[in-house]
Design an enzyme around this catalytic site. Structure first.
Site, PDB file in Angstrom:
ATOM      1  N   LYS A  95      23.669 -65.276  35.065  1.00 47.84           N
ATOM      2  CA  LYS A  95      24.035 -65.597  36.558  1.00 47.84           C
ATOM      3  C   LYS A  95      25.294 -65.474  36.746  1.00 47.84           C
ATOM      4  O   LYS A  95      26.112 -64.472  36.767  1.00 47.84           O
ATOM      5  CB  LYS A  95      23.105 -66.745  36.889  1.00 47.84           C
ATOM      6  CG  LYS A  95      21.706 -66.915  36.222  1.00 47.84           C
ATOM      7  CD  LYS A  95      20.942 -65.687  36.870  1.00 47.84           C
ATOM      8  CE  LYS A  95      19.636 -65.795  36.149  1.00 47.84           C
ATOM      9  NZ  LYS A  95      18.830 -66.947  35.834  1.00 47.84           N
TER      10      LYS A  95
ATOM     11  N   ARG B  29      24.515 -62.565  11.996  1.00 51.46           N
ATOM     12  CA  ARG B  29      23.343 -63.332  12.694  1.00 51.46           C
ATOM     13  C   ARG B  29      24.002 -64.604  12.541  1.00 51.46           C
ATOM     14  O   ARG B  29      23.760 -65.556  13.705  1.00 51.46           O
ATOM     15  CB  ARG B  29      22.083 -63.348  11.992  1.00 51.46           C
ATOM     16  CG  ARG B  29      21.226 -64.368  12.762  1.00 51.46           C
ATOM     17  CD  ARG B  29      19.572 -63.729  12.256  1.00 51.46           C
ATOM     18  NE  ARG B  29      19.486 -63.254  11.069  1.00 51.46           N
ATOM     19  CZ  ARG B  29      19.477 -63.973   9.801  1.00 51.46           C
ATOM     20  NH1 ARG B  29      19.638 -65.430   9.914  1.00 51.46           N
ATOM     21  NH2 ARG B  29      19.256 -63.340   8.929  1.00 51.46           N
TER      22      ARG B  29
ATOM     23  N   TYR C 284      13.879 -74.335  36.280  1.00 51.59           N
ATOM     24  CA  TYR C 284      13.653 -72.896  36.177  1.00 51.59           C
ATOM     25  C   TYR C 284      12.030 -72.929  35.543  1.00 51.59           C
ATOM     26  O   TYR C 284      12.019 -73.425  34.666  1.00 51.59           O
ATOM     27  CB  TYR C 284      14.667 -72.430  35.235  1.00 51.59           C
ATOM     28  CG  TYR C 284      14.567 -71.088  34.986  1.00 51.59           C
ATOM     29  CD1 TYR C 284      14.821 -70.062  36.256  1.00 51.59           C
ATOM     30  CD2 TYR C 284      14.035 -70.521  33.847  1.00 51.59           C
ATOM     31  CE1 TYR C 284      14.801 -68.727  35.801  1.00 51.59           C
ATOM     32  CE2 TYR C 284      14.161 -69.114  33.570  1.00 51.59           C
ATOM     33  CZ  TYR C 284      14.329 -68.309  34.565  1.00 51.59           C
ATOM     34  OH  TYR C 284      14.214 -66.992  34.237  1.00 51.59           O
TER      35      TYR C 284
HETATM   36  C1  LIG Z   1      17.662 -67.531  34.863  1.00 57.90           C
HETATM   37  C2  LIG Z   1      17.793 -68.993  34.542  1.00 57.90           C
HETATM   38  C3  LIG Z   1      17.242 -69.098  33.504  1.00 57.90           C
HETATM   39  C4  LIG Z   1      16.827 -68.239  32.214  1.00 57.90           C
HETATM   40  O1  LIG Z   1      18.037 -67.429  31.593  1.00 57.90           O
HETATM   41  P1  LIG Z   1      17.864 -66.065  31.102  1.00 57.90           P
HETATM   42  O2  LIG Z   1      19.174 -65.694  31.022  1.00 57.90           O
HETATM   43  O3  LIG Z   1      17.004 -65.248  32.246  1.00 57.90           O
HETATM   44  O4  LIG Z   1      16.973 -66.066  29.992  1.00 57.90           O
HETATM   45  C5  LIG Z   1      17.536 -70.582  33.197  1.00 57.90           C
HETATM   46  N1  LIG Z   1      17.776 -71.579  33.957  1.00 57.90           N
HETATM   47  C6  LIG Z   1      18.312 -71.322  35.072  1.00 57.90           C
HETATM   48  C7  LIG Z   1      18.642 -72.379  36.217  1.00 57.90           C
HETATM   49  C8  LIG Z   1      18.110 -70.127  35.508  1.00 57.90           C
HETATM   50  O5  LIG Z   1      18.491 -69.561  36.804  1.00 57.90           O
END
Ligand SMILES: *Cc1c(COP(=O)(O)O)cnc(C)c1O
Length: 388
Positions: free
Chosen positions: A209, A60, A113
């Site tokens: 992403k 962890r 977001y």
């Molecule tokens: C998707 C996203 C998040 C959250 O990320 P996760 O990996 O889904 O937890 C935060 N900020 C932005 C701009 C995003 O597109």
């Protein structure tokens, strides 16, 4: 930090970002050593005596699979210290928000977001912080809200309205007010902008992403050059337990290797599609910072390398027509998320938490790396089919 990582961080200063994505985070060049870092599956590590922060010790606290990814992120963001990988983007957001003192003030874009906004709203309801939401494109209005603030949250471009914040000016105004500055750099990626160089204290990523880039991993990260802040974030990760899996982290680094190529392609296609969408009679409005008419264009041109691969359009005929477009598409995938090799499309207001200032007929397009003519042909036929 190991010797190998400090060598990499020095090296990176001379290399272009599209080289760094390929060259960073490699094992030392020992004879017969692998050229890629391995996945290490171990929940514990040999040790005797006192355990101090930075020791491997237990799964962890750290994992050797995290190191090359964290070093690569630091090199890409121009940070002096390795990044910190988290179980998801929102785990990284949660860690960053933990830097606000109890009951402190957070200034956040109204089009952040939606998960980040929802988290901040929940913390505000519990009395953990006071939330002020702002139009992040309006520098004067944001600055007016900074009195007594503990943290300014930045997103640029915003999701899904693609507003552009004046990052350097806002970071400096926030520091004058005594506030920390955090930037969610997910949309732009470190290839598009480097918030730390513009004065931002902490960068947050949804690695899910563009960094991972194949819609097969959920992961997040935080990057900072401030030792005290990094230490707090590391303690938060170790104690709250939102740690990254070794397989996911390995896949993310594998994804980073092609990020420059993927974005070069998707960004060029996005620019082309945005111009074509502007001409289509079924489209009421197009938001893309690369369009000369876009309200954020001049700012984006000044502070970003490229305009990104996300387009927002409003379809004539309201939400029903927008849904019809999605139903008529054959190549574009109707799904949330963004930043993968495949093109995704979504009507954002289908999410109940989406702010009401986001139009009902707004479609967010995440442009992938398919053939641009195929992507346009599919969009055109679907828009024409829905234009009643
Ligand atoms: C998707 C996203 C998040 C959250 O990320 P996760 O990996 O889904 O937890 C935060 N900020 C932005 C701009 C995003 O597109």
């Amino acid at each position: 930090m190991t010797d190998a990582s400090s060598r990499d961080l020095q090296h990176a200063a001379h290399l272009a970002p599209d080289t760094v994505v390929v060259s960073a985070g490699r094992p030392p060049r020992d004879h017969d050593a692998p050229v890629n870092p391995p996945v290490v599956l171990s929940s514990t590590f040999f040790g005797r005596g006192e355990v101090v922060q930075g020791d491997r010790a237990y799964g962890r606290y750290s994992n050797p699979t995290w190191d090359p990814f964290e070093e690569t992120l630091a090199e890409l963001e121009g940070a002096a210290l390795p990044g910190l990988v988290f179980a998801s983007g929102l785990a990284a957001v949660s860690a960053a928000l933990s830097l606000i003192p109890s009951g402190g003030v957070l200034v956040m874009p109204r089009h952040s977001y939606q998960g980040s906004l929802a988290m901040a709203e929940q913390m505000a309801e519990r009395g953990e912080l006071k939330l002020r939401t702002v139009d992040i494109a309006d520098t004067a209005a944001v600055t007016a809200q900074l009195g007594g603030a503990d943290m300014l949250w930045l997103e640029s471009p915003t999701n899904p309205m693609l507003e552009i914040a004046e990052v350097e000016a806002l970071a400096s105004a926030a520091h004058q007010a005594g506030a920390l500055v955090v930037a969610d750099n997910t949309f732009s990626t470190p290839l598009g902008q480097r918030p730390l160089a513009a004065g931002v204290d902490v960068v947050v990523h949804s690695v899910t992403k563009y960094l991972a880039g194949h819609s097969d991993v959920v992961l997040g990260a935080v990057v900072t050059s401030n030792e005290e802040l990094r230490s707090k974030l590391l303690v938060h990760r170790s104690l709250h337990g939102a740690i990254a899996g070794p397989f996911e982290t390995w896949l993310a680094l594998r994804g980073v290797r092609t990020m420059a190529l993927r974005i070069e392609r998707s960004q060029a296609t996005a620019g082309e599609l945005a111009r074509k969408l502007q001409q289509h009679p079924a489209v009421e409005a197009v938001r893309y910072p690369g369009l000369p008419e876009d309200p954020g264009h001049a700012r984006a041109a000044a502070q970003m390398d490229g305009f990104g691969s996300i387009i927002a359009i409003q379809v004539k005929g309201g939400a029903a027509a927008a849904d019809k477009v999605i139903d008529a598409l054959q190549l574009w995938l109707p799904a949330t998320s963004l930043g993968g090799v495949e093109s995704l499309i979504e009507r954002r207001r289908r999410h109940v938490n989406e702010p009401e200032s986001v139009p009902e007929n707004l479609l967010r397009l995440s442009v992938g790396i398919e053939n641009p003519a195929d992507l346009w042909a599919d969009l055109e036929q679907a828009l024409t089919a829905a234009d009643v």
